[in-house]
Design a protein around this motif. Structure first.
Motif, PDB file in Angstrom:
ATOM      1  N   LYS A 101      -1.968   1.188 -13.028  1.00 43.80           N
ATOM      2  CA  LYS A 101      -0.754   1.278 -13.838  1.00 43.80           C
ATOM      3  C   LYS A 101       0.127   0.068 -13.546  1.00 43.80           C
ATOM      4  N   GLU A 102       0.808  -0.421 -14.571  1.00 39.37           N
ATOM      5  CA  GLU A 102       1.807  -1.469 -14.392  1.00 39.37           C
ATOM      6  C   GLU A 102       3.154  -0.856 -14.722  1.00 39.37           C
ATOM      7  N   LEU A 103       4.073  -0.932 -13.769  1.00 40.71           N
ATOM      8  CA  LEU A 103       5.374  -0.296 -13.933  1.00 40.71           C
ATOM      9  C   LEU A 103       6.329  -1.173 -14.728  1.00 40.71           C
ATOM     10  N   GLY A 104       6.823  -0.634 -15.825  1.00 39.92           N
ATOM     11  CA  GLY A 104       7.869  -1.293 -16.586  1.00 39.92           C
ATOM     12  C   GLY A 104       7.460  -2.551 -17.314  1.00 39.92           C
ATOM     13  N   VAL A 105       6.183  -2.822 -17.479  1.00 42.44           N
ATOM     14  CA  VAL A 105       5.742  -4.046 -18.152  1.00 42.44           C
ATOM     15  C   VAL A 105       5.737  -3.807 -19.658  1.00 42.44           C
ATOM     16  N   HIS A 149      13.578  -6.481  -7.284  1.00 38.90           N
ATOM     17  CA  HIS A 149      14.300  -7.731  -7.586  1.00 38.90           C
ATOM     18  C   HIS A 149      15.660  -7.746  -6.897  1.00 38.90           C
ATOM     19  N   ASN A 150      16.386  -6.654  -7.001  1.00 39.39           N
ATOM     20  CA  ASN A 150      17.710  -6.566  -6.377  1.00 39.39           C
ATOM     21  C   ASN A 150      17.619  -6.669  -4.853  1.00 39.39           C
ATOM     22  N   GLU A 151      16.588  -6.044  -4.286  1.00 37.44           N
ATOM     23  CA  GLU A 151      16.419  -6.090  -2.835  1.00 37.44           C
ATOM     24  C   GLU A 151      16.055  -7.507  -2.370  1.00 37.44           C
ATOM     25  N   LEU A 152      15.221  -8.201  -3.134  1.00 38.97           N
ATOM     26  CA  LEU A 152      14.901  -9.593  -2.802  1.00 38.97           C
ATOM     27  C   LEU A 152      16.159 -10.456  -2.832  1.00 38.97           C
ATOM     28  N   CYS A 153      17.018 -10.219  -3.808  1.00 37.29           N
ATOM     29  CA  CYS A 153      18.288 -10.955  -3.897  1.00 37.29           C
ATOM     30  C   CYS A 153      19.175 -10.655  -2.689  1.00 37.29           C
ATOM     31  N   ARG A 163       0.861  -1.170   0.000  1.00 37.27           N
ATOM     32  CA  ARG A 163       0.000   0.000   0.000  1.00 37.27           C
ATOM     33  C   ARG A 163       0.900   1.223   0.000  1.00 37.27           C
ATOM     34  N   THR A 164       0.590   2.199  -0.836  1.00 33.32           N
ATOM     35  CA  THR A 164       1.409   3.396  -0.900  1.00 33.32           C
ATOM     36  C   THR A 164       0.555   4.592  -1.253  1.00 33.32           C
ATOM     37  N   THR A 165       1.059   5.763  -0.945  1.00 38.24           N
ATOM     38  CA  THR A 165       0.380   6.988  -1.355  1.00 38.24           C
ATOM     39  C   THR A 165       1.157   7.658  -2.479  1.00 38.24           C
ATOM     40  N   ASP A 166       2.250   7.043  -2.898  1.00 42.41           N
ATOM     41  CA  ASP A 166       3.097   7.574  -3.962  1.00 42.41           C
ATOM     42  C   ASP A 166       2.344   7.552  -5.287  1.00 42.41           C
ATOM     43  N   SER A 167       2.462   8.604  -6.067  1.00 45.17           N
ATOM     44  CA  SER A 167       1.741   8.691  -7.336  1.00 45.17           C
ATOM     45  C   SER A 167       2.427   7.930  -8.460  1.00 45.17           C
ATOM     46  N   PHE A 168       3.670   7.519  -8.275  1.00 45.84           N
ATOM     47  CA  PHE A 168       4.448   6.802  -9.285  1.00 45.84           C
ATOM     48  C   PHE A 168       4.602   7.593 -10.578  1.00 45.84           C
ATOM     49  N   LYS A 169       4.572   8.911 -10.485  1.00 34.98           N
ATOM     50  CA  LYS A 169       4.793   9.744 -11.658  1.00 34.98           C
ATOM     51  C   LYS A 169       6.265  10.090 -11.809  1.00 34.98           C
ATOM     52  N   ASP A 170       7.028   9.823 -10.791  1.00 40.05           N
ATOM     53  CA  ASP A 170       8.464  10.074 -10.794  1.00 40.05           C
ATOM     54  C   ASP A 170       9.127   9.174 -11.842  1.00 40.05           C
ATOM     55  N   PRO A 171      10.079   9.702 -12.625  1.00 38.34           N
ATOM     56  CA  PRO A 171      10.769   8.873 -13.615  1.00 38.34           C
ATOM     57  C   PRO A 171      11.465   7.662 -12.993  1.00 38.34           C
ATOM     58  N   GLU A 172      11.794   7.751 -11.718  1.00 38.35           N
ATOM     59  CA  GLU A 172      12.430   6.631 -11.020  1.00 38.35           C
ATOM     60  C   GLU A 172      11.476   5.452 -10.824  1.00 38.35           C
ATOM     61  N   ALA A 173      10.165   5.692 -10.939  1.00 39.03           N
ATOM     62  CA  ALA A 173       9.184   4.626 -10.713  1.00 39.03           C
ATOM     63  C   ALA A 173       9.376   3.465 -11.683  1.00 39.03           C
ATOM     64  N   ALA A 174       9.835   3.752 -12.882  1.00 40.08           N
ATOM     65  CA  ALA A 174      10.056   2.696 -13.869  1.00 40.08           C
ATOM     66  C   ALA A 174      11.129   1.712 -13.409  1.00 40.08           C
ATOM     67  N   LYS A 175      11.962   2.140 -12.474  1.00 44.90           N
ATOM     68  CA  LYS A 175      13.030   1.274 -11.970  1.00 44.90           C
ATOM     69  C   LYS A 175      12.577   0.430 -10.778  1.00 44.90           C
ATOM     70  N   ALA A 176      11.325   0.575 -10.361  1.00 45.07           N
ATOM     71  CA  ALA A 176      10.831  -0.107  -9.164  1.00 45.07           C
ATOM     72  C   ALA A 176      10.963  -1.616  -9.273  1.00 45.07           C
ATOM     73  N   ARG A 177      10.687  -2.178 -10.426  1.00 45.37           N
ATOM     74  CA  ARG A 177      10.756  -3.634 -10.595  1.00 45.37           C
ATOM     75  C   ARG A 177      12.169  -4.143 -10.366  1.00 45.37           C
ATOM     76  N   GLN A 227      12.111 -14.347 -12.211  1.00 41.33           N
ATOM     77  CA  GLN A 227      11.804 -13.232 -13.105  1.00 41.33           C
ATOM     78  C   GLN A 227      11.742 -11.933 -12.306  1.00 41.33           C
ATOM     79  N   ILE A 228      11.984 -10.849 -12.988  1.00 46.68           N
ATOM     80  CA  ILE A 228      11.818  -9.544 -12.344  1.00 46.68           C
ATOM     81  C   ILE A 228      10.329  -9.370 -12.066  1.00 46.68           C
ATOM     82  N   PRO A 229       9.954  -9.017 -10.836  1.00 48.92           N
ATOM     83  CA  PRO A 229       8.525  -8.962 -10.473  1.00 48.92           C
ATOM     84  C   PRO A 229       7.771  -7.865 -11.206  1.00 48.92           C
ATOM     85  N   THR A 230       6.487  -8.092 -11.363  1.00 51.75           N
ATOM     86  CA  THR A 230       5.589  -7.090 -11.914  1.00 51.75           C
ATOM     87  C   THR A 230       5.112  -6.210 -10.763  1.00 51.75           C
ATOM     88  N   VAL A 231       5.073  -4.917 -10.975  1.00 55.20           N
ATOM     89  CA  VAL A 231       4.565  -3.982  -9.970  1.00 55.20           C
ATOM     90  C   VAL A 231       3.299  -3.360 -10.542  1.00 55.20           C
TER      91      VAL A 231
END
Length: 101
Positions: A89-93, A22-26, A4-18, A38-42
């Motif tokens: 929205k789906e980030l980076g899909v 993935h890196n954090e899970l590793c 759950r988030t209140t972030d609008s994901f309009k930041d250009p960095e949002a595309a890097k969320a996936r 696989q790199i997760p879907t957000v």
């Protein structure tokens, strides 16, 4: 995975969320094999989706709200479809990735 988030994901960095997820899970789980996973879907859901889902679960299982959890993994196809219908929205899909699912 759902968060759950209140972030609008309009930041250009949002595309890097996936990739960041993935890196954090590793990093956090030595058994997480980056070559096999696989790199997760957000998916960003409509505001209020989690609360609406919990209210529906409370009514369905006839219990108090503290017992109705939003599951991390959903095996119930109807619940999964309900959530997917509320994706904002789906980030980076990429289309090629959607075809693999």
């Amino acid at each position: 995975m759902m968060i759950r988030t209140t972030d609008s994901f309009k930041d250009p960095e949002a595309a890097k969320a996936r990739t960041k997820l993935h890196n954090e899970l590793c990093r956090l789980n030595e058994e997480f094999d980056p070559q096999r996973q696989q790199i997760p879907t957000v998916r960003v859901l409509e505001p209020g989706t989690f609360g609406e889902y919990r209210r529906g679960r409370v009514e369905m299982i006839d219990t108090d709200s503290g017992q109705a959890k939003v599951l991390v993994l959903m095996s119930d196809n109807a619940a999964r479809e309900w959530m997917l219908a509320r994706v904002r929205k789906e980030l980076g899909v990429q289309m090629a990735e959607l075809c693999k699912a």
